[in-house]
Scaffold this motif. Structure first.
Motif, short mmCIF file in Angstrom:
data_model
loop_
_atom_site.label_atom_id
_atom_site.label_comp_id
_atom_site.label_asym_id
_atom_site.label_seq_id
_atom_site.Cartn_x
_atom_site.Cartn_y
_atom_site.Cartn_z
N GLN A 192 -78.64 1.25 -47.65
CA GLN A 192 -79.28 2.40 -47.03
C GLN A 192 -80.41 1.98 -46.12
OE1 GLN A 192 -77.90 5.31 -47.32
NE2 GLN A 192 -79.36 6.35 -45.99
N ALA A 193 -81.14 0.92 -46.51
CA ALA A 193 -82.21 0.41 -45.65
C ALA A 193 -81.64 -0.12 -44.34
CB ALA A 193 -82.98 -0.69 -46.38
N LEU A 194 -80.48 -0.77 -44.41
CA LEU A 194 -79.84 -1.28 -43.20
C LEU A 194 -79.50 -0.16 -42.23
CD1 LEU A 194 -77.43 -4.06 -44.55
CD2 LEU A 194 -79.38 -4.37 -43.03
N PHE A 195 -79.12 0.98 -42.79
CA PHE A 195 -78.81 2.14 -41.95
C PHE A 195 -80.01 2.52 -41.08
CE2 PHE A 195 -79.21 6.77 -41.49
CZ PHE A 195 -78.10 7.04 -40.72
N TRP A 196 -81.18 2.59 -41.68
CA TRP A 196 -82.37 3.01 -40.94
C TRP A 196 -82.92 1.91 -40.05
CZ3 TRP A 196 -83.27 7.95 -40.65
CH2 TRP A 196 -82.83 8.80 -41.66
N LEU A 197 -82.58 0.67 -40.34
CA LEU A 197 -83.10 -0.45 -39.56
C LEU A 197 -82.12 -0.96 -38.51
CD1 LEU A 197 -84.71 -2.50 -42.51
CD2 LEU A 197 -85.91 -1.11 -40.80
N SER A 198 -81.04 -0.23 -38.29
CA SER A 198 -79.98 -0.77 -37.45
C SER A 198 -79.65 0.05 -36.21
CB SER A 198 -78.70 -0.94 -38.28
OG SER A 198 -78.91 -1.84 -39.35
N GLY A 199 -80.42 1.06 -35.89
CA GLY A 199 -80.17 1.80 -34.66
C GLY A 199 -78.91 2.62 -34.66
N VAL A 200 -78.48 3.08 -35.84
CA VAL A 200 -77.29 3.92 -35.91
C VAL A 200 -77.60 5.31 -35.36
CG1 VAL A 200 -75.61 5.01 -37.47
CG2 VAL A 200 -76.33 2.64 -37.85
N ILE A 201 -78.81 5.82 -35.64
CA ILE A 201 -79.16 7.17 -35.18
C ILE A 201 -80.29 7.16 -34.16
CG2 ILE A 201 -78.30 8.38 -37.21
CD1 ILE A 201 -81.18 8.42 -38.24
N TYR A 202 -80.61 5.99 -33.64
CA TYR A 202 -81.57 5.90 -32.54
C TYR A 202 -81.20 4.70 -31.68
CZ TYR A 202 -83.72 2.48 -35.70
OH TYR A 202 -83.92 1.43 -36.54
N ASP A 203 -81.72 4.66 -30.48
CA ASP A 203 -81.38 3.60 -29.53
C ASP A 203 -82.33 2.42 -29.71
OD1 ASP A 203 -80.62 1.99 -27.47
OD2 ASP A 203 -80.74 3.53 -25.91
N ALA A 204 -81.82 1.33 -30.28
CA ALA A 204 -82.65 0.15 -30.53
C ALA A 204 -83.16 -0.47 -29.24
CB ALA A 204 -81.85 -0.89 -31.32
N ASN A 205 -82.47 -0.24 -28.13
CA ASN A 205 -82.90 -0.81 -26.85
C ASN A 205 -84.21 -0.21 -26.36
OD1 ASN A 205 -80.53 -2.59 -26.02
ND2 ASN A 205 -79.48 -0.66 -26.42
N ARG A 206 -84.57 0.95 -26.91
CA ARG A 206 -85.78 1.64 -26.44
C ARG A 206 -87.00 1.35 -27.30
NH1 ARG A 206 -83.48 7.62 -24.53
NH2 ARG A 206 -81.96 6.80 -23.04
N ILE A 207 -86.86 0.49 -28.29
CA ILE A 207 -88.01 0.10 -29.10
C ILE A 207 -88.98 -0.67 -28.21
CG2 ILE A 207 -88.76 -1.35 -31.03
CD1 ILE A 207 -86.21 -0.60 -32.46
N THR A 208 -90.24 -0.29 -28.25
CA THR A 208 -91.22 -0.83 -27.30
C THR A 208 -91.84 -2.15 -27.75
OG1 THR A 208 -92.94 0.53 -28.34
CG2 THR A 208 -91.80 1.46 -26.42
N ILE A 209 -91.68 -2.51 -29.03
CA ILE A 209 -92.24 -3.78 -29.52
C ILE A 209 -91.18 -4.86 -29.30
CG2 ILE A 209 -93.23 -4.99 -31.49
CD1 ILE A 209 -93.96 -2.25 -32.65
#
Length: 274
Positions: A192-209
């Motif tokens: 379940q942690a992998l789900f939230w840390l893997s960009g399934v429901i958000y765009d990981a490319n837009r992370i600013t860090i």
């Protein structure tokens, strides 16, 4: 030399899969039937369960926090399911693959079936179910007025890459879980942690860090979700992102090496332990 033993082990794994290829398809079908046997709705649960999960997340992000804005002209719901649908295969294989050898221990103890092929037919059964969900996803897009484009032709390549990585994972994790149930419990805990840390429901490319973004782009779950969205939403070819292809190949090679290592080290001990 160890590398020669590794090559011999890899050759053994490939040979077993070729030799038992027909049995793998039959066992994959049997695994699907076993999952839904005894349920009144039977196979419908393969659709109902993901549909309920998708509805909950759609409601939370579109109605609850009201952040479900259109993405490149596509409703947020379509953007979400394009990454969510392959997640159901990845989630099922993360946990199901890890528990596959324990689940089918009778094949090892009684029939002497090749241990290395058990995770493969479990992964294959999960993929077959997910392919049905992917077909439904395409019809949903069409229902919203978005017809498949030429970019959808790359989806089979993404499926093949996804299947290879998670089947290799299943062999490694299945061997380790057969030796210790603690590893299986650990996998179930972190999925379940992998789900939230893997960009399934958000765009990981837009992370600013930057370092977090680059780290996430080594995560195969993130890369698969990106691949589907590039095909279904953004209308881009996967080879437009050579860095992501490189990352996925690196992680797949590492996972295959770990799978071969685990099988080589533990195959003789498995029948006695389980």
């Amino acid at each position: 030399m160890d590398w020669r033993r590794d090559l011999n082990t890899l050759s053994e794994i490939v040979s077993d899969h070729i030799k038992f290829r027909r049995q793998l398809l039959k066992l994959a079908k049997s695994d699907i039937v076993k999952q839904y046997r005894g349920a009144a709705l039977g196979w419908m649960w393969a659709v109902i369960s993901p549909a309920v999960t998708i509805f909950v997340f759609w409601f939370a992000f579109s109605i609850g926090v009201r952040r479900g804005h259109d993405v490149d002209g596509y409703p947020f719901f379509l953007w979400m399911i394009s990454g969510f649908i392959p997640w159901f295969y990845m989630k099922a294989t993360l946990t199901g693959g890890a528990g596959s050898i324990r689940k089918y221990k009778y094949l090892v103890k009684r029939i002497k079936f090749p241990v290395d092929t058990i995770p493969t037919f479990v992964s294959l059964s999960n993929l077959i179910v997910n392919l049905a969900l992917q077909i439904i996803m395409i019809f949903i897009f069409m229902g919203f007025g978005f017809m498949p484009t030429k970019y959808c032709l790359q989806i089979p390549l993404i499926i093949i890459g996804m299947f290879i990585f998670f089947t290799a994972w299943s062999l490694m994790a299945g061997m380790l879980s057969a030796m210790s149930k603690d590893f299986l419990n650990l996998v179930k805990s972190v999925t379940q942690a992998l789900f939230w840390l893997s960009g399934v429901i958000y765009d990981a490319n837009r992370i600013t860090i930057p370092w977090i973004r680059e780290t996430m782009l080594f995560n195969p779950i993130t890369l698969v979700a990106n691949g589907y969205r590039n095909a279904m939403i953004y209308h881009r070819w996967i080879w437009e992102y050579p860095g992501q292809i490189r990352n996925f190949v690196i992680m797949t090679v590492i996972m295959c090496v770990l799978a071969v290592w685990a099988y080589k080290r533990l195959k003789k001990e498995i029948p006695d332990v389980i």
